[in-house]
Design a protein around this motif. Sequence first.
Motif, short mmCIF file in Angstrom:
data_model
loop_
_atom_site.label_atom_id
_atom_site.label_comp_id
_atom_site.label_asym_id
_atom_site.label_seq_id
_atom_site.Cartn_x
_atom_site.Cartn_y
_atom_site.Cartn_z
N ILE A 1 0.84 -1.20 0.00
CA ILE A 1 0.00 0.00 0.00
C ILE A 1 0.88 1.25 0.00
CG2 ILE A 1 -1.70 1.31 1.33
CD1 ILE A 1 -2.76 -1.38 2.37
N ASP A 2 1.96 1.23 0.77
CA ASP A 2 2.83 2.40 0.85
C ASP A 2 3.54 2.68 -0.47
OD1 ASP A 2 2.17 3.17 3.40
OD2 ASP A 2 3.86 2.16 4.37
N PHE A 3 3.84 1.64 -1.26
CA PHE A 3 4.42 1.88 -2.58
C PHE A 3 3.44 2.70 -3.43
CE2 PHE A 3 7.27 -2.07 -2.20
CZ PHE A 3 8.39 -1.31 -1.93
N GLY A 4 2.16 2.35 -3.36
CA GLY A 4 1.16 3.14 -4.08
C GLY A 4 1.09 4.56 -3.57
N ALA A 5 1.20 4.72 -2.25
CA ALA A 5 1.18 6.06 -1.66
C ALA A 5 2.36 6.89 -2.14
CB ALA A 5 1.19 5.95 -0.14
N LEU A 6 3.54 6.28 -2.21
CA LEU A 6 4.71 7.01 -2.70
C LEU A 6 4.54 7.48 -4.13
CD1 LEU A 6 7.57 4.81 -1.17
CD2 LEU A 6 7.10 7.21 -0.64
N ALA A 7 3.79 6.70 -4.92
CA ALA A 7 3.57 7.06 -6.32
C ALA A 7 2.55 8.19 -6.48
CB ALA A 7 3.12 5.83 -7.11
N TYR A 8 1.58 8.28 -5.56
CA TYR A 8 0.45 9.18 -5.78
C TYR A 8 0.24 10.26 -4.73
CZ TYR A 8 -1.06 5.74 -9.27
OH TYR A 8 -1.12 4.91 -10.35
N ASP A 9 0.85 10.15 -3.56
CA ASP A 9 0.53 11.07 -2.47
C ASP A 9 0.83 12.53 -2.80
OD1 ASP A 9 -0.53 9.16 -0.85
OD2 ASP A 9 0.96 9.33 0.75
N ASP A 10 1.95 12.79 -3.47
CA ASP A 10 2.29 14.18 -3.78
C ASP A 10 1.22 14.81 -4.67
OD1 ASP A 10 4.59 14.06 -2.29
OD2 ASP A 10 5.95 13.86 -4.01
N ILE A 11 0.72 14.05 -5.64
CA ILE A 11 -0.32 14.56 -6.54
C ILE A 11 -1.61 14.80 -5.75
CG2 ILE A 11 -1.74 14.02 -8.55
CD1 ILE A 11 1.21 14.63 -9.18
#
Length: 271
Positions: free
Chosen positions: A30-40
């Motif tokens: 889940i955190d890998f997905g967060a790293l990809a999208y959280d800034d956006i």
Amino acid sequence: MTPDARDTPGGGRYGQDVFRPEQAGEGERIDFGALAYDDITMARLRALGAGPGWRCLDVGAGTGTVSRRLLAEADVASVLAVDRDGRFLRARPVPGLDVLEADITDPGFAPGRFHLVHARFVLMHLPERERVITALAEFVEPGGVLVLSDAVDLSGDRTPATPYDTAMRAMWQGLHATIGTDVTWVPTYPRLLRAAGLTSVAAELHVPPLIPGSPISRFWADTWDRGRAAMLATGLVDDAAVDQAIGYLASDECAALSAGMLTAWGRRPES
């Protein structure tokens, strides 16, 4: 990022039939997905006004990365983080973050009113999406915003049959058959938000690059590995094909387009 319990066309549930939170490494996926999208996501939430004094509802909050960044970076007053399983949220408590284990598809779910209601990678797994969107819109304070993000499959008939594209097709079909996941309706978000009575509706699409070792590449590799049984059941891939696709993501030969994240938002009229 984890959705709530409900009946699905395939009869299964996210978090039970696939992507179980108790499985070792699920929080990291889940955190890998967060790293990809959280800034956006954070850039959009702040642009919509998230800031001091705001009360926020984060639906399907997963490991709580967005919830915590709202508190730390946007300085919001509070965040109610809702998930069917709150173990990842409870593991990292911070002031202002409240955790609620709940099923948002339950007609009795009524957490109150908020300046911001946010749900990311949740509704694509729920068959009652239109009713849930209407319900989420009712939780928005006048002047507040509802922000929804979900995946958009960018493959098509002309997409080459690379190991990546074959695995992605098997994943979408396998998740649909197992837990009812359906991303084909996601581009209708703006219309659904308008139908829910919101105004100033708009949307944007973000597609992270597939670079070997990047968070999004590692997210898809982990997702295929954990969703392997559902993928194999489609008959489109076997174990060797899934392994080949995971290796392809990590190689310099990877030339593919990731699924995008469509984010749509609308504001509750003041009166």
